[in-house]
Design a protein around this motif. Sequence first.
Motif, PDB file in Angstrom:
ATOM      1  N   ARG A 274       0.819  -1.105  -0.074  1.00  0.00           N
ATOM      2  CA  ARG A 274       0.086   0.190  -0.078  1.00  0.00           C
ATOM      3  C   ARG A 274       0.941   1.194  -0.057  1.00  0.00           C
ATOM      4  NH1 ARG A 274      -4.674   0.161   4.330  1.00  0.00           N
ATOM      5  NH2 ARG A 274      -5.436   1.907   3.024  1.00  0.00           N
ATOM      6  N   CYS A 275       0.401   2.268  -0.598  1.00  0.00           N
ATOM      7  CA  CYS A 275       0.978   3.728  -0.838  1.00  0.00           C
ATOM      8  C   CYS A 275       1.161   4.404   0.512  1.00  0.00           C
ATOM      9  CB  CYS A 275       0.627   4.554  -1.766  1.00  0.00           C
ATOM     10  SG  CYS A 275       1.330   5.799  -1.845  1.00  0.00           S
ATOM     11  N   GLU A 276       2.325   4.815   0.879  1.00  0.00           N
ATOM     12  CA  GLU A 276       2.347   5.355   2.211  1.00  0.00           C
ATOM     13  C   GLU A 276       1.709   6.648   2.334  1.00  0.00           C
ATOM     14  OE1 GLU A 276       4.338   5.729   6.224  1.00  0.00           O
ATOM     15  OE2 GLU A 276       4.119   4.210   4.927  1.00  0.00           O
ATOM     16  N   VAL A 277       1.520   7.437   1.272  1.00  0.00           N
ATOM     17  CA  VAL A 277       0.957   8.714   1.261  1.00  0.00           C
ATOM     18  C   VAL A 277      -0.461   8.576   1.023  1.00  0.00           C
ATOM     19  CG1 VAL A 277       0.911  10.781   0.085  1.00  0.00           C
ATOM     20  CG2 VAL A 277       2.990   9.862   0.088  1.00  0.00           C
ATOM     21  N   CYS A 278      -0.930   7.648   0.227  1.00  0.00           N
ATOM     22  CA  CYS A 278      -2.232   7.289   0.102  1.00  0.00           C
ATOM     23  C   CYS A 278      -2.893   6.873   1.170  1.00  0.00           C
ATOM     24  CB  CYS A 278      -2.571   6.412  -1.174  1.00  0.00           C
ATOM     25  SG  CYS A 278      -2.053   7.188  -2.690  1.00  0.00           S
ATOM     26  N   ARG A 286      -2.776   1.032  -4.866  1.00  0.00           N
ATOM     27  CA  ARG A 286      -1.794  -0.200  -5.179  1.00  0.00           C
ATOM     28  C   ARG A 286      -0.616   0.333  -5.852  1.00  0.00           C
ATOM     29  NH1 ARG A 286      -2.250  -4.034  -1.311  1.00  0.00           N
ATOM     30  NH2 ARG A 286      -4.531  -4.656  -1.151  1.00  0.00           N
ATOM     31  N   PRO A 287       0.487   0.813  -5.121  1.00  0.00           N
ATOM     32  CA  PRO A 287       1.688   1.477  -5.967  1.00  0.00           C
ATOM     33  C   PRO A 287       2.321   0.248  -6.653  1.00  0.00           C
ATOM     34  CG  PRO A 287       2.185   0.937  -3.678  1.00  0.00           C
ATOM     35  CD  PRO A 287       0.624   0.598  -3.851  1.00  0.00           C
ATOM     36  N   ILE A 288       3.107   0.747  -7.626  1.00  0.00           N
ATOM     37  CA  ILE A 288       4.031  -0.230  -8.374  1.00  0.00           C
ATOM     38  C   ILE A 288       5.566   0.133  -8.243  1.00  0.00           C
ATOM     39  CG2 ILE A 288       2.524  -0.482 -10.186  1.00  0.00           C
ATOM     40  CD1 ILE A 288       3.762   1.740 -11.901  1.00  0.00           C
ATOM     41  N   SER A 289       5.987   1.112  -7.115  1.00  0.00           N
ATOM     42  CA  SER A 289       7.123   1.365  -7.015  1.00  0.00           C
ATOM     43  C   SER A 289       7.533   1.466  -5.613  1.00  0.00           C
ATOM     44  CB  SER A 289       7.622   2.722  -7.639  1.00  0.00           C
ATOM     45  OG  SER A 289       6.874   3.704  -6.886  1.00  0.00           O
ATOM     46  N   ILE A 290       8.868   1.082  -5.325  1.00  0.00           N
ATOM     47  CA  ILE A 290       9.324   1.342  -3.732  1.00  0.00           C
ATOM     48  C   ILE A 290      10.667   2.362  -3.922  1.00  0.00           C
ATOM     49  CG2 ILE A 290      10.850  -0.758  -4.003  1.00  0.00           C
ATOM     50  CD1 ILE A 290      10.212  -1.476  -1.128  1.00  0.00           C
ATOM     51  N   CYS A 291      10.748   3.002  -2.841  1.00  0.00           N
ATOM     52  CA  CYS A 291      12.044   3.915  -2.761  1.00  0.00           C
ATOM     53  C   CYS A 291      13.173   3.168  -2.389  1.00  0.00           C
ATOM     54  CB  CYS A 291      11.649   4.865  -1.578  1.00  0.00           C
ATOM     55  SG  CYS A 291      13.230   6.181  -1.312  1.00  0.00           S
ATOM     56  N   SER A 292      14.235   3.403  -3.153  1.00  0.00           N
ATOM     57  CA  SER A 292      15.454   2.407  -3.054  1.00  0.00           C
ATOM     58  C   SER A 292      16.237   2.843  -1.628  1.00  0.00           C
ATOM     59  CB  SER A 292      16.260   2.694  -4.269  1.00  0.00           C
ATOM     60  OG  SER A 292      16.626   4.365  -4.055  1.00  0.00           O
ATOM     61  N   HIS A 293      15.987   4.084  -1.110  1.00  0.00           N
ATOM     62  CA  HIS A 293      16.672   4.517   0.317  1.00  0.00           C
ATOM     63  C   HIS A 293      15.763   4.095   1.415  1.00  0.00           C
ATOM     64  CE1 HIS A 293      19.519   6.456   2.844  1.00  0.00           C
ATOM     65  NE2 HIS A 293      18.351   7.006   3.138  1.00  0.00           N
ATOM     66  N   LEU A 298       5.308   3.454  -2.757  1.00  0.00           N
ATOM     67  CA  LEU A 298       4.869   4.838  -3.153  1.00  0.00           C
ATOM     68  C   LEU A 298       4.330   4.691  -4.450  1.00  0.00           C
ATOM     69  CD1 LEU A 298       8.075   6.952  -1.610  1.00  0.00           C
ATOM     70  CD2 LEU A 298       5.419   6.784  -0.623  1.00  0.00           C
ATOM     71  N   CYS A 299       3.493   5.428  -4.766  1.00  0.00           N
ATOM     72  CA  CYS A 299       2.889   5.576  -6.260  1.00  0.00           C
ATOM     73  C   CYS A 299       3.707   6.571  -6.989  1.00  0.00           C
ATOM     74  CB  CYS A 299       1.367   6.270  -6.183  1.00  0.00           C
ATOM     75  SG  CYS A 299       0.344   5.376  -5.324  1.00  0.00           S
ATOM     76  N   THR A 303       0.366  10.004 -13.703  1.00  0.00           N
ATOM     77  CA  THR A 303      -1.125  10.367 -13.322  1.00  0.00           C
ATOM     78  C   THR A 303      -1.049  10.681 -11.785  1.00  0.00           C
ATOM     79  OG1 THR A 303      -1.995   8.296 -12.939  1.00  0.00           O
ATOM     80  CG2 THR A 303      -2.383   9.456 -14.873  1.00  0.00           C
ATOM     81  N   LYS A 304      -0.262   9.903 -10.877  1.00  0.00           N
ATOM     82  CA  LYS A 304      -0.101  10.174  -9.378  1.00  0.00           C
ATOM     83  C   LYS A 304       1.357  10.086  -9.156  1.00  0.00           C
ATOM     84  CE  LYS A 304      -2.918   8.777  -5.561  1.00  0.00           C
ATOM     85  NZ  LYS A 304      -3.773   7.861  -4.910  1.00  0.00           N
ATOM     86  N   ASN A 305       1.815  10.931  -8.504  1.00  0.00           N
ATOM     87  CA  ASN A 305       3.353  11.053  -7.981  1.00  0.00           C
ATOM     88  C   ASN A 305       3.626  11.254  -6.599  1.00  0.00           C
ATOM     89  OD1 ASN A 305       6.168  11.135  -7.953  1.00  0.00           O
ATOM     90  ND2 ASN A 305       6.301  12.567  -9.410  1.00  0.00           N
ATOM     91  N   CYS A 306       3.054   9.973  -5.646  1.00  0.00           N
ATOM     92  CA  CYS A 306       3.279  10.144  -4.415  1.00  0.00           C
ATOM     93  C   CYS A 306       4.648  10.141  -3.749  1.00  0.00           C
ATOM     94  CB  CYS A 306       2.626   9.119  -3.906  1.00  0.00           C
ATOM     95  SG  CYS A 306       0.670   9.111  -3.913  1.00  0.00           S
ATOM     96  N   PHE A 307       5.545   9.631  -4.833  1.00  0.00           N
ATOM     97  CA  PHE A 307       7.049   9.522  -4.438  1.00  0.00           C
ATOM     98  C   PHE A 307       7.692  10.847  -4.383  1.00  0.00           C
ATOM     99  CE2 PHE A 307      11.466   9.203  -5.613  1.00  0.00           C
ATOM    100  CZ  PHE A 307      11.908   8.181  -4.933  1.00  0.00           C
ATOM    101  N   TYR A 308       7.220  11.791  -5.196  1.00  0.00           N
ATOM    102  CA  TYR A 308       7.746  13.404  -5.108  1.00  0.00           C
ATOM    103  C   TYR A 308       7.269  14.007  -3.806  1.00  0.00           C
ATOM    104  CZ  TYR A 308       8.552  18.211  -6.103  1.00  0.00           C
ATOM    105  OH  TYR A 308       8.985  19.563  -5.783  1.00  0.00           O
ATOM    106  N   GLU A 309       5.851  13.910  -3.786  1.00  0.00           N
ATOM    107  CA  GLU A 309       5.172  14.450  -2.430  1.00  0.00           C
ATOM    108  C   GLU A 309       5.965  13.739  -1.158  1.00  0.00           C
ATOM    109  OE1 GLU A 309       0.683  14.782  -0.369  1.00  0.00           O
ATOM    110  OE2 GLU A 309       1.029  14.003  -2.542  1.00  0.00           O
ATOM    111  N   PHE A 310       6.158  12.546  -0.894  1.00  0.00           N
ATOM    112  CA  PHE A 310       6.692  11.949   0.215  1.00  0.00           C
ATOM    113  C   PHE A 310       8.026  12.547   0.487  1.00  0.00           C
ATOM    114  CE2 PHE A 310       9.223   8.614   2.124  1.00  0.00           C
ATOM    115  CZ  PHE A 310       8.061   8.291   3.317  1.00  0.00           C
TER     116      PHE A 310
END
Length: 312
Positions: A274-278, A286-293, A298-299, A303-310
């Motif tokens: 699950r996306c941390e921000v959402c 249902r995100p398709i990415s994970i932060c490498s660090h 995160l999404c 259309t949705k950039n939760c990675f940048y917002e986080f």
Amino acid sequence: MKPIKRGYKVWCLADNAGYVFKFDIYTGKGENNDPNMRKEFGLGGEIVPKLTKHLHNKNHKLFFDNYFFSFPLLEVLQGLKIQACGTVRQTRKDFPILAGDKELKRGQFDYRSTPNGLTLYKWMDKKAVLMASNYRRIKATTVKRTEKDGKKAIVPCPQVVKDYNDNMGGVDKHDMLRQLYGTNRKSMKWWHRIFWGLLDMCIVNAYVVYKESHGSLPLLDFRRDLAQGLLTYSKERSSRGAPKRRKTDYSIPPSVRLSNTGIHWPKFIGKKGRCEVCSKKGIESRPISICSHCGIHLCCNATKNCFYEFHT
């Protein structure tokens, strides 16, 4: 004979990895207030005591080429407890008589020493090599040389030659790294060149430190990560007339989440977790990415950039 024939002369003190500790921009013959020092050491030699003030009485080893060398300089550095070694030109003042080139075969060497510990060597490789030091007594070792057929040959030599080969070249290495992807912008203002040169020097120093602490990384990747980090770096703050940012209690502390984002990259793993921000907003996602660090789902899509917002 330089590849770049015109430019600004910068004296540098660097280690063998290419990290520049001190530098001084050459501004002309009148820069030194002591004319006797220039008369005794020459243009190159007078800068050596100036750049090594912080090394006095610490028994550090200093290596330089024949442009900076002089016998009085070796004596002065010896009195300051700096172990110095360098190549020598045969036309230098007070140069002693040594064996001729035809008298020495490859691997043989001749030397002369003074009572206070200065030693001059003439070592025959494919041609004669002249070196001097104020710390190394007569000791023989070997070096590897590549022959015309590509085979490696073991050649006897003085220990001072091996010391010089192992430690010399830090400034050249720094220049190579600095010019490889150097900042080059046309400008009519002379100080712009100085500024961009110092900027590249800072980047190379940071790269050398990064390699020693985190392992090898291509310079281009490091510069790309550095640029990405500088472009996206931010921290929570408030200013007059601007509302305070909403604080969200994420599972990752702000010190990690808002650190230099050049180290944060999305890794696409498919629709898992699950996306941390959402989830904080009460939105099913249902995100398709994970932060490498951070290791947080995160999404990150068009259309949705939760990675940048986080991370901001």
